[in-house]
Scaffold this motif. Structure first.
Motif, mmCIF file in Angstrom:
data_model
loop_
_atom_site.group_PDB
_atom_site.id
_atom_site.type_symbol
_atom_site.label_atom_id
_atom_site.label_comp_id
_atom_site.label_asym_id
_atom_site.label_seq_id
_atom_site.Cartn_x
_atom_site.Cartn_y
_atom_site.Cartn_z
ATOM 1 N N TRP A 48 -12.550 -22.828 38.409
ATOM 2 C CA TRP A 48 -11.081 -22.742 38.560
ATOM 3 C C TRP A 48 -10.680 -23.882 39.491
ATOM 4 O O TRP A 48 -11.256 -24.028 40.578
ATOM 5 C CB TRP A 48 -10.686 -21.380 39.159
ATOM 6 C CG TRP A 48 -9.215 -21.082 39.086
ATOM 7 C CD1 TRP A 48 -8.574 -20.381 38.101
ATOM 8 C CD2 TRP A 48 -8.192 -21.468 40.032
ATOM 9 N NE1 TRP A 48 -7.227 -20.319 38.369
ATOM 10 C CE2 TRP A 48 -6.964 -20.973 39.550
ATOM 11 C CE3 TRP A 48 -8.201 -22.190 41.227
ATOM 12 C CZ2 TRP A 48 -5.761 -21.161 40.219
ATOM 13 C CZ3 TRP A 48 -6.998 -22.390 41.896
ATOM 14 C CH2 TRP A 48 -5.795 -21.877 41.389
ATOM 15 N N ALA A 70 -8.544 -19.428 34.679
ATOM 16 C CA ALA A 70 -7.897 -18.155 34.374
ATOM 17 C C ALA A 70 -6.617 -17.973 35.186
ATOM 18 O O ALA A 70 -6.517 -18.456 36.320
ATOM 19 C CB ALA A 70 -8.873 -17.014 34.675
ATOM 20 N N THR A 72 -3.950 -16.305 37.611
ATOM 21 C CA THR A 72 -4.183 -15.562 38.853
ATOM 22 C C THR A 72 -2.915 -14.824 39.272
ATOM 23 O O THR A 72 -1.808 -15.321 39.065
ATOM 24 C CB THR A 72 -4.635 -16.502 39.993
ATOM 25 O OG1 THR A 72 -4.644 -15.764 41.213
ATOM 26 C CG2 THR A 72 -3.722 -17.711 40.151
ATOM 27 N N CYS A 108 -9.467 -13.602 42.701
ATOM 28 C CA CYS A 108 -8.726 -14.019 41.507
ATOM 29 C C CYS A 108 -9.482 -13.556 40.280
ATOM 30 O O CYS A 108 -8.903 -13.063 39.330
ATOM 31 C CB CYS A 108 -8.607 -15.535 41.460
ATOM 32 S SG CYS A 108 -7.299 -16.135 42.519
ATOM 33 N N SER A 109 -10.812 -13.751 40.314
ATOM 34 C CA SER A 109 -11.655 -13.386 39.173
ATOM 35 C C SER A 109 -12.903 -12.717 39.727
ATOM 36 O O SER A 109 -13.432 -13.156 40.756
ATOM 37 C CB SER A 109 -12.040 -14.657 38.414
ATOM 38 O OG SER A 109 -13.238 -14.450 37.705
ATOM 39 N N GLU A 111 -15.668 -12.974 38.595
ATOM 40 C CA GLU A 111 -16.803 -13.887 38.398
ATOM 41 C C GLU A 111 -16.965 -14.889 39.541
ATOM 42 O O GLU A 111 -18.017 -15.513 39.669
ATOM 43 C CB GLU A 111 -16.618 -14.659 37.098
ATOM 44 C CG GLU A 111 -16.765 -13.791 35.861
ATOM 45 C CD GLU A 111 -16.577 -14.592 34.600
ATOM 46 O OE1 GLU A 111 -17.562 -14.771 33.880
ATOM 47 O OE2 GLU A 111 -15.444 -15.055 34.362
ATOM 48 N N HIS A 135 -18.389 -19.974 39.704
ATOM 49 C CA HIS A 135 -19.118 -18.750 39.360
ATOM 50 C C HIS A 135 -20.520 -18.768 39.969
ATOM 51 O O HIS A 135 -21.247 -17.784 39.846
ATOM 52 C CB HIS A 135 -19.225 -18.599 37.841
ATOM 53 C CG HIS A 135 -17.892 -18.425 37.164
ATOM 54 N ND1 HIS A 135 -17.743 -18.416 35.796
ATOM 55 C CD2 HIS A 135 -16.648 -18.248 37.682
ATOM 56 C CE1 HIS A 135 -16.449 -18.240 35.502
ATOM 57 N NE2 HIS A 135 -15.778 -18.148 36.625
#
Ligand code: SME
Length: 164
Positions: A48, A70, A72, A108-109, A111, A135
């Protein structure tokens, strides 16, 4: 050629391309769009890549800018919160090797494992930052810091020379 050397060469090429684009870019948004796409495409472990800029009407809040990755929920982040806020509050680059071990971290993710946030300074003041998530654990080191701080200098100079 080993991976480390390939990454260092990619850093150099990206900086050169951003510098070239900045020389003729019409506005900050197009330079930011170009940069997040280029960085994310060339460095696959940068999962990201985005900008948060201080709100000119409320300099205690960071506002999400152009990003690659992705979506957010963190569209506005007070400078008192998150790794993003910490980089502004401390006025320096923040690297977090394992976000799950950092109580400041705003997710946020699920991952995301590690993060680097690099302030952008224009006319002696922090105006925003570059935020990268990976990640991979401990994805960011001294080389990434030098690379991103060089990018931040280009953005800061661009902001000094153009209106926001
Ligand atoms: N993780 C950041 C929030 C922004 S997302 O990474 C896109 C933080 O802790 O401030």
């Amino acid at each position: 050629m080993d991976n480390r050397r390939m990454t260092m060469m990619a850093f150099e090429e990206i900086v050169a391309e951003i510098r070239r684009f900045a020389a003729s870019a019409d506005d900050l948004a197009s330079l930011q769009r170009f940069s997040v796409d280029l960085i994310a495409e060339r460095l696959p472990h940068y999962n990201w890549v985005g900008f948060y800029m201080l709100d000119p009407d409320d300099e205690n809040v960071l506002v999400l800018g152009p990003f690659h990755g992705a979506a957010t929920e963190h569209v506005r982040i007070p400078v008192s919160e998150g790794i993003c806020g910490a980089a502004v509050a401390q006025g320096e680059t923040v690297i977090v090797d394992d976000v799950s071990a950092d109580p400041r971290y705003l997710a946020c993710s699920i991952e995301t494992k590690s993060e680097i946030v690099v302030p952008i300074t224009a006319a002696g003041k922090i105006v925003g930052e570059i935020d990268i998530d990976s990640h991979d654990l401990s994805a960011f080191g001294a080389g990434d810091r030098v690379f991103l701080e060089e990018c931040a200098l280009i953005f800061g100079e661009f902001i000094e020379e153009h209106s926001r």
